[in-house]
Design a protein around this motif. Structure first.
Motif, mmCIF file in Angstrom:
data_model
loop_
_atom_site.group_PDB
_atom_site.id
_atom_site.type_symbol
_atom_site.label_atom_id
_atom_site.label_comp_id
_atom_site.label_asym_id
_atom_site.label_seq_id
_atom_site.Cartn_x
_atom_site.Cartn_y
_atom_site.Cartn_z
ATOM 1 N N ALA A 73 0.803 -1.204 -0.097
ATOM 2 C CA ALA A 73 -0.178 0.061 -0.081
ATOM 3 C C ALA A 73 0.837 1.135 -0.086
ATOM 4 N N LYS A 74 1.134 1.821 -1.163
ATOM 5 C CA LYS A 74 2.009 2.839 -1.321
ATOM 6 C C LYS A 74 1.698 4.249 -1.841
ATOM 7 N N MET A 75 2.009 5.067 -1.112
ATOM 8 C CA MET A 75 1.557 6.649 -1.346
ATOM 9 C C MET A 75 2.516 7.155 -2.306
ATOM 10 N N GLU A 76 2.192 7.736 -3.380
ATOM 11 C CA GLU A 76 2.487 8.588 -4.318
ATOM 12 C C GLU A 76 1.979 9.990 -4.463
ATOM 13 N N PRO A 77 2.745 10.773 -4.603
ATOM 14 C CA PRO A 77 2.136 12.587 -4.379
ATOM 15 C C PRO A 77 0.917 12.711 -5.505
ATOM 16 N N GLY A 78 1.203 12.179 -6.753
ATOM 17 C CA GLY A 78 0.108 12.347 -7.819
ATOM 18 C C GLY A 78 -1.036 11.577 -8.006
ATOM 19 N N ASN A 79 -1.006 10.498 -6.874
ATOM 20 C CA ASN A 79 -2.110 9.565 -7.042
ATOM 21 C C ASN A 79 -3.575 10.008 -6.481
ATOM 22 N N PRO A 80 -4.508 9.832 -7.254
ATOM 23 C CA PRO A 80 -5.746 9.913 -6.924
ATOM 24 C C PRO A 80 -5.945 8.976 -5.575
ATOM 25 N N ASP A 81 -6.686 9.533 -4.651
ATOM 26 C CA ASP A 81 -6.756 8.710 -3.178
ATOM 27 C C ASP A 81 -5.633 8.451 -2.694
ATOM 28 N N THR A 82 -4.395 9.106 -3.048
ATOM 29 C CA THR A 82 -3.059 8.840 -2.497
ATOM 30 C C THR A 82 -2.469 7.590 -2.408
ATOM 31 N N VAL A 83 -3.075 6.517 -1.990
ATOM 32 C CA VAL A 83 -2.424 5.273 -1.779
ATOM 33 C C VAL A 83 -3.001 4.192 -2.529
ATOM 34 N N GLN A 84 -2.178 3.803 -3.245
ATOM 35 C CA GLN A 84 -2.819 2.633 -4.246
ATOM 36 C C GLN A 84 -1.849 1.166 -4.006
#
Length: 488
Positions: free
Chosen positions: A137-148
């Motif tokens: 479960a990784k956060m990336e700054p550009g993700n919608p909903d932050t965690v994918q």
């Protein structure tokens, strides 16, 4: 926490010519995992609760800022390129393209230049005889909903060599240590319209020993990941591209339908297409010849430009944008993330101006499902073109000009013809809220089998074989290939 990889014996690589047409032990093992829709290791209900909690935790904050507030980044005086002080990570430069392919003929644009090969790796292990994938479960700054849901390891060379000064990437040693047991290993391109010659190593490594537990990781079968692919913006791009490189057999006739209401005729045609036992419209040699001819038929030249010299684009204190509001903007962001190797940083991000449409048309040809791939030119690809989905576009870019071929067919498709329809995001480490509506649409005689040398009907097996090699299949087509396996 860093895991240490034991010296596993290497397994033989896949044949150079691609996967054999019949079953293989490796493909059978991956297929068994894909057919396992739940698991006692991480039951679906437990995963859903765990993933929802990661999204609720609110340990992440992404804020748009002026370019002047970037730390460690600057517009270089001599050319206006946006660069990092270390000389690493990536830069934003200009690019000029000249081609005689159908379309605008030539254009100039900003582009992300990241001349390094990253690692996208999934660690797999058998539990009760079924392969499970260690997913993050990784956060990336550009993700919608932050965690994918991300692969075990998703790291650029700048990151995994420690250029950011943060802690070492978890589980990285499993993918870099000598003697690792490699099941899949393929060098693939990323978004050719936004990256200049960017590639990543897509790799799957198997372990047999105990792997340290980590609160941000869970073991899932491929079938469980396929279940999540039907949900908007859950499975990230890096997971999808690695899964696209995995060999599968066709599921047996008794395998339950993944999606209720999927016609039996479609599923039977898909199974024949995956197995390679049905008749393809073109033999593999013919198909390779058509693709080579498509790459060689037109001219394609490009050269880098100073960012300040790119015509049709303007720079303000907060963005670099196209003067007609098309394509994308480049913005700056301040990022706080407790679970990342570095907990706070600033960086540029590329933000498309709208949601895109990415779709394969699929047609039953003599009982075998075929996909219509487009030999598409993109500015940053190493070759003149790679195989893209039938449709891949931001519709706003075609305002006032002829729309991409088959876009009207996709958008007008009746619900009973749509086999897959999910919003999926692109890579969140470089792109801000860049998502596309990914679709697979079944068509009939209304779409011809042969009338354009840049469009190629091929079986799923042929596409799976091509993705074992570099510079054939683009990242959007790989995302749809991974999604197609959810429609068995």
């Amino acid at each position: 926490m860093t895991a240490t990889a034991p010296p596993y014996p290497a397994v033989p690589p896949l044949p150079a010519a691609g996967m054999p047409p019949g079953p293989s032990d490796l493909a059978a093992r991956f297929t068994a995992s894909a057919l396992a829709a739940d698991s006692g290791v991480t039951p679906n209900k437990d995963f859903d609760a765990w993933f929802a909690e990661h999204r609720r935790a609110n340990r992440f904050e992404v804020t748009r800022i002026p370019f002047g507030d970037l730390v460690g980044w600057r517009f270089r005086a001599e050319d206006g390129n946006l660069v990092h002080d270390s000389g690493g990570f990536f830069s934003v430069t200009g690019l000029q393209v000249t081609t005689d392919r159908p379309g605008p003929g030539g254009w100039s644009q900003p582009i992300l230049d990241q001349p390094e090969i990253g690692v996208l790796g999934i660690l797999v292990k058998e539990f009760d005889g079924v392969l499970h994938c260690l997913m993050q479960a990784k956060m990336e700054p550009g993700n919608p909903d932050t965690v994918q849901l991300s692969p075990t390891v998703q790291a650029t060379r700048s990151n995994y060599t420690g250029l950011h000064g943060g802690r070492r990437t978890d589980f990285l040693d499993y993918f870099l240590a000598p003697g690792r047991r490699v099941l899949v290993d393929s060098l693939q391109s990323e978004q050719g319209s936004w990256f200049l010659a960017k590639r990543n190593r897509n790799v799957v490594v198997e372990v047999t020993e105990e792997v340290p537990e980590h609160e941000n990781y869970r073991w899932l079968t491929i079938g469980q990941i396929h279940r999540l692919l039907a949900r908007d913006n859950v499975v990230n791009m890096d997971t999808r591209t690695v899964l696209a490189c995995v060999p599968f057999d066709a599921p047996g006739p008794g395998a339950p339908a993944r999606q209720p209401g999927t016609p039996d005729a479609y599923r039977a045609a898909l199974r024949r297409s995956v197995s390679g036992r049905g008749t393809a419209l073109y033999g593999t040699g013919q198909l390779l010849g058509r693709i080579t001819e498509a790459k060689a038929r037109h001219t394609f030249h490009r050269r880098t430009l100073p960012l300040v010299a790119v015509p049709g684009w303007r720079r303000t204190e907060t963005e670099i944008a196209h003067q007609e509001g098309k394509h994308f903007t480049v913005i700056a962001a301040d990022v706080r993330a407790d679970t990342r190797e570095v907990t706070r940083w600033t960086q540029p991000l590329l933000a498309p101006v709208e949601r895109g449409v990415v779709a394969f048309l699929a047609r039953n040809v003599d009982g075998v499902l075929h996909l219509l791939a487009h030999a598409k030119t993109e500015a940053g690809l190493l070759d003149a073109c790679e195989l893209a989905p039938t449709v891949q576009c931001l519709p706003v870019n075609y305002r006032g000009r002829e729309q991409p071929r088959y876009l009207d067919v996709v958008l007008a498709a009746p619900p009973e013809a749509v086999r897959f329809d999910t919003v999926l995001a692109e890579e969140g480490g470089r792109f801000h809220h860049a998502d596309n509506r990914y679709m697979i649409v079944e068509v009939g005689d209304e779409v011809p089998l042969a009338d354009d040398p840049d469009y190629h009907w091929m079986t799923v097996r042929q596409l799976m074989e091509l993705v074992q090699h570099s510079r054939y299949v683009n990242v959007q087509a790989r995302s749809l290939l991974a999604s197609l396996h959810t429609t068995w």
